[in-house]
Motif scaffolding. Structure first.
Motif, mmCIF file in Angstrom:
data_model
loop_
_atom_site.group_PDB
_atom_site.id
_atom_site.type_symbol
_atom_site.label_atom_id
_atom_site.label_comp_id
_atom_site.label_asym_id
_atom_site.label_seq_id
_atom_site.Cartn_x
_atom_site.Cartn_y
_atom_site.Cartn_z
ATOM 1 N N ASP A 224 77.391 50.310 52.780
ATOM 2 C CA ASP A 224 76.742 51.450 53.428
ATOM 3 C C ASP A 224 76.344 52.460 52.351
ATOM 4 O O ASP A 224 77.212 53.030 51.688
ATOM 5 N N ASP A 226 75.521 55.382 52.409
ATOM 6 C CA ASP A 226 76.015 56.742 52.587
ATOM 7 C C ASP A 226 77.526 56.792 52.788
ATOM 8 O O ASP A 226 78.052 57.758 53.342
ATOM 9 N N ALA A 227 78.194 55.759 52.346
ATOM 10 C CA ALA A 227 79.655 55.752 52.445
ATOM 11 C C ALA A 227 80.229 56.908 51.632
ATOM 12 O O ALA A 227 79.685 57.287 50.599
ATOM 13 N N ASP A 228 81.323 57.450 52.107
ATOM 14 C CA ASP A 228 81.933 58.591 51.418
ATOM 15 C C ASP A 228 82.560 58.181 50.086
ATOM 16 O O ASP A 228 82.418 58.857 49.080
ATOM 17 N N ALA A 229 83.295 57.094 50.105
ATOM 18 C CA ALA A 229 84.016 56.695 48.890
ATOM 19 C C ALA A 229 83.034 56.165 47.841
ATOM 20 O O ALA A 229 82.189 55.325 48.155
ATOM 21 N N PRO A 230 83.119 56.675 46.617
ATOM 22 C CA PRO A 230 82.174 56.236 45.573
ATOM 23 C C PRO A 230 82.555 54.889 44.978
ATOM 24 O O PRO A 230 82.828 54.770 43.793
ATOM 25 N N THR A 254 76.374 58.455 43.541
ATOM 26 C CA THR A 254 76.123 58.026 44.917
ATOM 27 C C THR A 254 74.926 58.810 45.442
ATOM 28 O O THR A 254 74.487 59.787 44.835
ATOM 29 N N ALA A 256 74.971 60.750 47.942
ATOM 30 C CA ALA A 256 75.437 62.107 48.252
ATOM 31 C C ALA A 256 75.426 62.965 46.985
ATOM 32 O O ALA A 256 75.034 64.138 47.015
ATOM 33 N N GLU A 257 75.846 62.378 45.881
ATOM 34 C CA GLU A 257 75.850 63.129 44.621
ATOM 35 C C GLU A 257 74.435 63.464 44.178
ATOM 36 O O GLU A 257 74.173 64.549 43.668
ATOM 37 N N GLU A 260 73.309 66.411 46.096
ATOM 38 C CA GLU A 260 73.928 67.652 45.607
ATOM 39 C C GLU A 260 73.283 68.122 44.312
ATOM 40 O O GLU A 260 73.175 69.317 44.051
ATOM 41 N N GLN B 136 73.229 57.762 60.697
ATOM 42 C CA GLN B 136 74.145 56.683 60.323
ATOM 43 C C GLN B 136 73.499 55.322 60.559
ATOM 44 O O GLN B 136 73.603 54.424 59.723
ATOM 45 N N SER B 141 70.012 60.674 55.692
ATOM 46 C CA SER B 141 70.658 61.950 55.985
ATOM 47 C C SER B 141 70.167 62.509 57.328
ATOM 48 O O SER B 141 69.120 62.101 57.840
#
Lengths: 358, 178
Positions: A224, A226-230, A254, A256-257, A260, B136, B141
């Motif tokens: 995934d 967009d998974a949270d865990a890198p 990731t 997400a990073e 940011e 998701q 996003s």
């Protein structure tokens, strides 16, 4: 949440659109039959992989790196086709771009010049590692790449790559416990292999810091994007290393990073895998297998990679792009990376990036 | 698969099939393709049923499989989006010509959207699932879902505005919003 009149009308229209549908009855028996067959295929594939590991005494290695120039499609039998589809030819894969987060691929140009493109080598040469086989087993369920033929390079099999990752995870997180995180990834929980996908596997040249090659690398990313865990990392297995030691590198951003950091693409994720150790002026072991990959955000629709005088096919999988090739001559410039948006606008150009070695 | 688990799956298929086909129909624009996509999604769900049933939201899980199956199918086979040949029967007393024309015009308007925009529209306004869940399902996003929905609405508005049968309804909408 407030709703505009247009949204309310759209809901109504969509609802009316489906009112008159009369689908056939759910084909339950077909679904179950095909589902069972798929399960069976999965078991057979795993069994075949295990059998292959037993049959092959760990002698898989990229022929190019040892002088065997037979070119094959990655993961295919020696002698297979070497060319990706021509860029001018419409391809189903071109309709979606990389935003899907799963599999797709586009041929963004032609291979020419000093580089042999994404083609892999043949199975020959020396043992690229031991201990992997011991690490394999029923738990080796890391997901395969979306397009194994183009992502498992240099004759590395899926079973080998999966076993490498399985052993690497066990090795890395066990080491983390022993060393209280000094060598590990403090705060990053051990991943469930089923949540991971193999992005690429390749045979990497050695170097002063890395030691003699070829080094078998397997890049793993979260299935995934967009998974949270890198959990995106490269596992490395050195040839002839009986200790079972696996190198581990996870310096990748990731999605997400990237968000940011207000970046659209991770341009330097693979600095250590795309040139010789000391950069473009380093001591190259030729031919040189390079890979370039990194995450990108959903704004990006297309990525191009130029290196060694050629434009290379780019594959998109799980929120990452991937390009690879084998250099026959030392290049005179770093890879050029560009990212384009949905309307074709240029979102990133490494030649304009002051932080990118141009 | 144990008999009781298999029966659970059977019940799931029976109850979800019509809705999955409807969703797939709005995504594909063709009933036969929709049935194929729904069948593929449920086949994949069967293969991983233990994982699906243990998830927090099996419906969301299967919906995500459906969306992925549609994307894969669209990508790998380059399925041309086309309108269904047969006009559906009308049983509710509304003007049949107008109703069926409006349905065709909506499908034509949906066909002007990108695959992602269309998926956002279907999940957001047909499935009525929250933006976070749409994000998701699409692997993007929430901000992207919002922007894609906004662009899709603008494009649909433009496409439907050219439609004579929907035009009157849009006039009402403009009046109502004053």
């Amino acid at each position: 949440m407030t709703e505009t009149p247009a949204e309310a009308r759209l809901r109504e229209m969509l609802s009316r659109q489906t009112e008159m549908l009369s689908p056939r009855e759910a084909p339950y028996e077909t679904i179950v039959r095909k589902g069972r067959a798929a399960r069976q295929r999965g078991r057979v594939a795993m069994g075949a992989g295990m059998a292959l590991l037993v049959a092959l005494p760990g002698t898989v290695y990229a022929g190019q790196l040892l002088g065997d120039r037979a070119e094959v499609t990655p993961g295919a039998a020696p002698g297979g086709p070497t060319e990706a589809p021509a860029s001018g030819e419409p391809d189903a894969l071109e309709t979606t771009g990389p935003d899907s987060g799963t599999d797709s691929g586009t041929d963004s140009g032609t291979d020419s010049g000093t580089d042999s493109g994404t083609d892999s080598g043949t199975d020959s040469g020396t043992d690229s590692g031991t201990g992997t086989e011991e690490g394999s087993g029923p738990g080796a369920t890391v997901q395969p790449p979306s397009d194994p033929a183009r992502q498992l390079l240099d004759g590395i099999t899926l079973a080998q790559a999966q076993a490498d990752v399985q052993a690497c995870i066990a090795d890395h997180w066990a080491r983390q416990e022993e060393d209280e995180g000094l060598l590990g990834s403090p705060g990053i929980p051990e991943p469930d292999p089923e949540d991971l996908r193999i992005l690429a596997a390749w045979q990497s040249p050695g170097g002063v810091n890395q030691g003699p090659g070829p080094i078998r690398r397997v890049m793993v990313v979260p299935a995934d994007p967009d998974a949270d865990a890198p959990h995106n990392f490269v596992c490395s297995k050195w040839p002839g290393d009986e200790t079972g030691f696996y190198g581990f590198y996870n310096g990748f951003s990731t999605r997400a990073e990237l968000r940011e950091l207000d970046m659209v693409i991770d341009s330097r994720a693979t600095a250590r895998y795309e040139t010789a150790e000391e950069g473009i002026d380093g001591n190259w072991e030729m031919p040189f297998r390079w890979v370039k990959f990194g995450s990108f955000t959903e704004e990006v629709e297309e990525v191009t990679v130029e290196y060694g005088g050629s434009t290379h096919e780019v594959i998109y999988d799980a929120g990452f792009f991937l390009a690879s090739g084998i250099l026959q001559e030392v290049p005179d410039a770093y890879p050029v990376l560009k990212a384009y948006g949905a309307d074709g606008e240029l979102l990133y150009d490494s030649t304009l990036d002051p932080l990118y070695p141009n | 698969m144990h008999a009781d688990v298999e029966e659970e799956f059977r019940a799931f298929v029976r109850s979800r099939w019509p809705r999955l086909v409807s969703t797939a129909y709005l995504l594909t624009g063709d009933l036969h393709h929709a049935e194929d996509v729904a069948q593929t999604a449920l086949t994949k769900a069967y293969r991983s049923w233990n994982r699906v049933r243990r998830s927090d939201n099996p419906d969301a899980y299967v919906r995500r499989i459906l969306v992925t199956s549609h994307k894969d199918r669209f990508r790998k086979r380059r399925v041309a989006e086309r309108l269904t040949d047969a006009l559906p029967d009308v049983a509710d007393g509304r003007d049949p010509l107008s109703a069926s024309e409006q349905r065709q015009e909506l499908m034509a308007a949906l066909a002007t959207l990108s695959s992602r925009q269309r998926t956002v529209v279907v999940l957001r306004y047909w499935e009525d699932i929250p933006e976070a869940e749409v994000a998701q399902a699409l692997g993007c996003s929430v901000g992207t879902v919002k922007s894609q929905a906004s662009r899709a609405l603008a494009r649909l508005r433009g496409a439907l505005r050219e439609s004579p049968t929907v035009f009157a309804a849009q006039g009402e909408e403009r009046k109502n919003t004053r």
